[in-house]
Design an enzyme around this catalytic site. Structure first.
Site, PDB file in Angstrom:
ATOM      1  N   HIS A 211     -62.482 -82.140  16.609  1.00 29.17           N
ATOM      2  CA  HIS A 211     -61.731 -81.712  16.582  1.00 29.17           C
ATOM      3  C   HIS A 211     -61.898 -80.181  17.234  1.00 29.17           C
ATOM      4  O   HIS A 211     -62.213 -79.577  18.186  1.00 29.17           O
ATOM      5  CB  HIS A 211     -62.121 -81.343  15.093  1.00 29.17           C
ATOM      6  CG  HIS A 211     -61.070 -79.767  14.427  1.00 29.17           C
ATOM      7  ND1 HIS A 211     -60.153 -80.480  14.300  1.00 29.17           N
ATOM      8  CD2 HIS A 211     -61.494 -79.090  13.599  1.00 29.17           C
ATOM      9  CE1 HIS A 211     -59.473 -79.086  13.533  1.00 29.17           C
ATOM     10  NE2 HIS A 211     -59.778 -78.304  13.334  1.00 29.17           N
TER      11      HIS A 211
ATOM     12  N   ASN B 255     -54.629 -75.580  16.404  1.00 34.69           N
ATOM     13  CA  ASN B 255     -55.496 -76.419  15.712  1.00 34.69           C
ATOM     14  C   ASN B 255     -54.642 -76.561  15.110  1.00 34.69           C
ATOM     15  O   ASN B 255     -54.106 -76.295  14.218  1.00 34.69           O
ATOM     16  CB  ASN B 255     -56.596 -74.995  15.217  1.00 34.69           C
ATOM     17  CG  ASN B 255     -57.216 -76.554  13.652  1.00 34.69           C
ATOM     18  OD1 ASN B 255     -56.736 -77.548  13.952  1.00 34.69           O
ATOM     19  ND2 ASN B 255     -58.632 -75.421  12.811  1.00 34.69           N
TER      20      ASN B 255
ATOM     21  N   CYS C 275     -59.622 -80.368   7.894  1.00 34.89           N
ATOM     22  CA  CYS C 275     -59.952 -80.547   9.883  1.00 34.89           C
ATOM     23  C   CYS C 275     -60.065 -82.264   9.837  1.00 34.89           C
ATOM     24  O   CYS C 275     -60.176 -82.749  11.272  1.00 34.89           O
ATOM     25  CB  CYS C 275     -59.972 -79.603  10.090  1.00 34.89           C
ATOM     26  SG  CYS C 275     -58.744 -78.132  10.202  1.00 34.89           S
TER      27      CYS C 275
HETATM   28  N1  ACO Z   1     -54.966 -60.709  18.374  1.00 37.69           N
HETATM   29  C1  ACO Z   1     -55.900 -59.779  18.542  1.00 37.69           C
HETATM   30  N2  ACO Z   1     -56.931 -59.723  17.796  1.00 37.69           N
HETATM   31  C2  ACO Z   1     -57.041 -59.944  16.647  1.00 37.69           C
HETATM   32  C3  ACO Z   1     -56.732 -60.879  16.620  1.00 37.69           C
HETATM   33  C4  ACO Z   1     -55.707 -61.568  16.829  1.00 37.69           C
HETATM   34  N3  ACO Z   1     -54.659 -63.191  16.816  1.00 37.69           N
HETATM   35  N4  ACO Z   1     -57.685 -61.755  15.362  1.00 37.69           N
HETATM   36  C5  ACO Z   1     -58.387 -61.010  14.882  1.00 37.69           C
HETATM   37  N5  ACO Z   1     -58.233 -59.828  16.356  1.00 37.69           N
HETATM   38  C6  ACO Z   1     -59.524 -58.410  15.791  1.00 37.69           C
HETATM   39  C7  ACO Z   1     -60.242 -58.373  14.602  1.00 37.69           C
HETATM   40  O1  ACO Z   1     -59.319 -57.423  14.059  1.00 37.69           O
HETATM   41  C8  ACO Z   1     -62.264 -57.563  15.424  1.00 37.69           C
HETATM   42  O2  ACO Z   1     -60.635 -56.659  15.168  1.00 37.69           O
HETATM   43  P1  ACO Z   1     -62.236 -55.078  14.700  1.00 37.69           P
HETATM   44  O3  ACO Z   1     -63.401 -55.594  16.063  1.00 37.69           O
HETATM   45  O4  ACO Z   1     -61.248 -54.101  15.753  1.00 37.69           O
HETATM   46  O5  ACO Z   1     -62.267 -55.721  13.568  1.00 37.69           O
HETATM   47  C9  ACO Z   1     -61.748 -58.141  16.313  1.00 37.69           C
HETATM   48  O6  ACO Z   1     -60.246 -58.476  16.843  1.00 37.69           O
HETATM   49  C10 ACO Z   1     -62.667 -59.437  16.344  1.00 37.69           C
HETATM   50  O7  ACO Z   1     -62.299 -60.236  15.607  1.00 37.69           O
HETATM   51  P2  ACO Z   1     -63.558 -61.219  14.795  1.00 37.69           P
HETATM   52  O8  ACO Z   1     -63.166 -62.400  13.582  1.00 37.69           O
HETATM   53  O9  ACO Z   1     -65.008 -61.176  14.480  1.00 37.69           O
HETATM   54  O10 ACO Z   1     -63.316 -62.228  16.123  1.00 37.69           O
HETATM   55  P3  ACO Z   1     -63.968 -63.601  16.793  1.00 37.69           P
HETATM   56  O11 ACO Z   1     -64.590 -63.427  17.443  1.00 37.69           O
HETATM   57  O12 ACO Z   1     -64.563 -64.188  15.138  1.00 37.69           O
HETATM   58  O13 ACO Z   1     -63.096 -64.390  16.733  1.00 37.69           O
HETATM   59  C11 ACO Z   1     -61.558 -65.960  15.293  1.00 37.69           C
HETATM   60  C12 ACO Z   1     -61.794 -64.760  15.437  1.00 37.69           C
HETATM   61  C13 ACO Z   1     -60.806 -66.896  16.704  1.00 37.69           C
HETATM   62  C14 ACO Z   1     -61.010 -66.488  14.398  1.00 37.69           C
HETATM   63  C15 ACO Z   1     -62.879 -67.140  14.954  1.00 37.69           C
HETATM   64  O14 ACO Z   1     -63.792 -66.440  14.440  1.00 37.69           O
HETATM   65  C16 ACO Z   1     -62.855 -68.469  14.725  1.00 37.69           C
HETATM   66  O15 ACO Z   1     -62.495 -69.474  15.639  1.00 37.69           O
HETATM   67  N6  ACO Z   1     -63.504 -69.192  13.875  1.00 37.69           N
HETATM   68  C17 ACO Z   1     -63.694 -70.590  14.179  1.00 37.69           C
HETATM   69  C18 ACO Z   1     -62.551 -70.477  13.294  1.00 37.69           C
HETATM   70  C19 ACO Z   1     -61.497 -72.097  13.503  1.00 37.69           C
HETATM   71  O16 ACO Z   1     -61.341 -72.643  14.418  1.00 37.69           O
HETATM   72  N7  ACO Z   1     -60.780 -72.286  12.067  1.00 37.69           N
HETATM   73  C20 ACO Z   1     -60.349 -73.279  12.364  1.00 37.69           C
HETATM   74  C21 ACO Z   1     -60.018 -74.131  10.934  1.00 37.69           C
HETATM   75  S1  ACO Z   1     -61.748 -74.295  10.386  1.00 37.69           S
HETATM   76  C22 ACO Z   1     -61.740 -75.741  11.513  1.00 37.69           C
HETATM   77  O17 ACO Z   1     -60.780 -76.390  12.228  1.00 37.69           O
HETATM   78  C23 ACO Z   1     -63.049 -75.693  11.780  1.00 37.69           C
END
Ligand code: ACO
Length: 326
Positions: free
Chosen positions: A253, A283, A120
């Site tokens: 990004h 993304n 990215c």
């Molecule tokens: N739909 C519904 N529920 C979901 C989904 C989904 N798509 N994905 C995860 N969940 C659930 C999980 O299972 C979890 O359930 P639980 O509490 O029963 O265990 C709950 O939602 C919370 O999950 P978390 O992983 O804690 O959610 P979070 O708020 O951290 O969001 C996310 C997840 C969106 C991936 C976040 O961590 C994030 O944005 N991270 C950055 C990663 C990123 O942007 N990467 C892109 C590539 S890297 C880059 O470009 C920098």
């Protein structure tokens, strides 16, 4: 006299198939994977993404974006003397997508063409390399493209990753100039975090060894991203001798609206100064910054003479930024 590089044209392309959260959720439900429009919007800010049709490659998307950037620059493809493509979803293991793009653009002048792989952060890396080559006198007119078909490496049974990414391409044309231009760049990597965000498989003996799909520890990526984006923004500003208050636009990004909001807050920039396209693009990895840049230029938001801070972060871990006078 110092030699600079200037962005003289931007272009971008999204494949026509727009997939809303509801459409994706319905598709995933058929596979027993539960998600919802509400969850995706609340956690990421994404409303939709675009997916390329089967058989459409990164070089195809790159070609469209490149042609638009060349048109905006008022230049012909034969005037290019360097092509750099940032991609993590290349058409082939080799040759480079840049070489394939050179041929698709009908360029026969023998100009060098190569890919940059920094996930990215790829576009920021590619633009910094292009700028350095222009400053060194090795190139005068460079096409820099970020192009991805991330839909090909998504695990559609993993709801924590498959809802986040989309396909697309963005491009800029850089030209040598006596006036700035790219004012500063700042690039970093830390390979100890390889496992946080990767496609671990590889081609071997006629097959794929290991896992060929994207794997990510979302929360760890989130924390690291916010911290390094603040640091690299300050580093680029310091190198350029520009205060954060003089930044007209931040083009980050487009991974997650919450990462962008957090970065803006740490830099004391209001969200009105942040270009946000993640809602409609998702993304798109290396394509996300040039896609957002082109959208803001064409919308008349980013204007000539303004200071624009581009910053990326991604697998590797890699991160970096560029301060650009448009
Ligand atoms: N739909 C519904 N529920 C979901 C989904 C989904 N798509 N994905 C995860 N969940 C659930 C999980 O299972 C979890 O359930 P639980 O509490 O029963 O265990 C709950 O939602 C919370 O999950 P978390 O992983 O804690 O959610 P979070 O708020 O951290 O969001 C996310 C997840 C969106 C991936 C976040 O961590 C994030 O944005 N991270 C950055 C990663 C990123 O942007 N990467 C892109 C590539 S890297 C880059 O470009 C920098």
């Amino acid at each position: 006299m110092r030699r600079y590089s200037r962005i003289v044209g931007t272009g971008s392309y999204l494949p026509p198939r727009r997939v809303s959260n509801d459409e994706l959720a319905a598709e995933l439900a058929g596979k027993g994977v539960e998600t919802s429009d509400e969850w995706i919007i609340e956690r990421t800010g994404i409303h939709a993404r675009h997916f390329a049709d089967e058989g459409v490659c990164s070089s195809d998307l790159a070609l469209q974006a490149a042609q638009r950037a060349l048109e905006a620059a008022g230049l012909g493809a034969q005037e290019l003397d360097l092509i750099i493509v940032a991609t993590s979803t290349p058409d082939m293991v080799f040759p480079s997508t840049a070489a394939i793009l050179q041929h698709k653009l009908g360029i026969s002048n023998g100009c060098p063409a190569f890919d940059v792989q920094a996930v990215c952060s790829g576009f920021v890396y590619a633009l910094a390399v292009a700028d350095a080559m222009v400053q060194a006198g090795s190139a005068r007119c460079v096409l820099v493209v970020g192009s991805e078909v991330f839909s090909r490496i998504l695990d559609f049974s993993d709801r924590t990753t498959c809802v986040l990414f989309g396909d697309g391409a963005g491009a800029v044309v850089l030209q040598a100039s006596d006036t700035p231009g790219i004012l500063a760049s700042d690039l970093h990597a830390d390979g100890q975090h390889v496992g946080l965000l990767c496609v671990p498989g590889h081609v071997s003996g006629g097959g794929i060894l290991g896992d060929p799909l994207l794997r990510m520890d979302g929360q760890a990526v989130f924390k690291l991203a916010v911290s390094v984006l603040e640091k690299t923004a300050h580093a680029a500003l310091e190198k350029a001798g520009i205060a954060a208050t003089e930044v007209d636009w931040l083009v980050p990004h487009q991974a997650n609206i919450r990462i962008m909001q957090s970065t803006a807050r740490r830099l004391h920039l209001p969200m009105e100064k942040v270009v946000v396209t993640v809602a409609e693009h998702g993304n798109t990895s290396a394509a996300s910054i040039p896609l957002a840049l082109d959208h803001a230029v064409r919308a008349g938001q980013i204007k000539p003479g303004q200071n624009v801070l581009l910053e990326g972060v991604g697998g590797g871990f890699t991160w970096g930024s560029l301060l650009v006078k448009m």
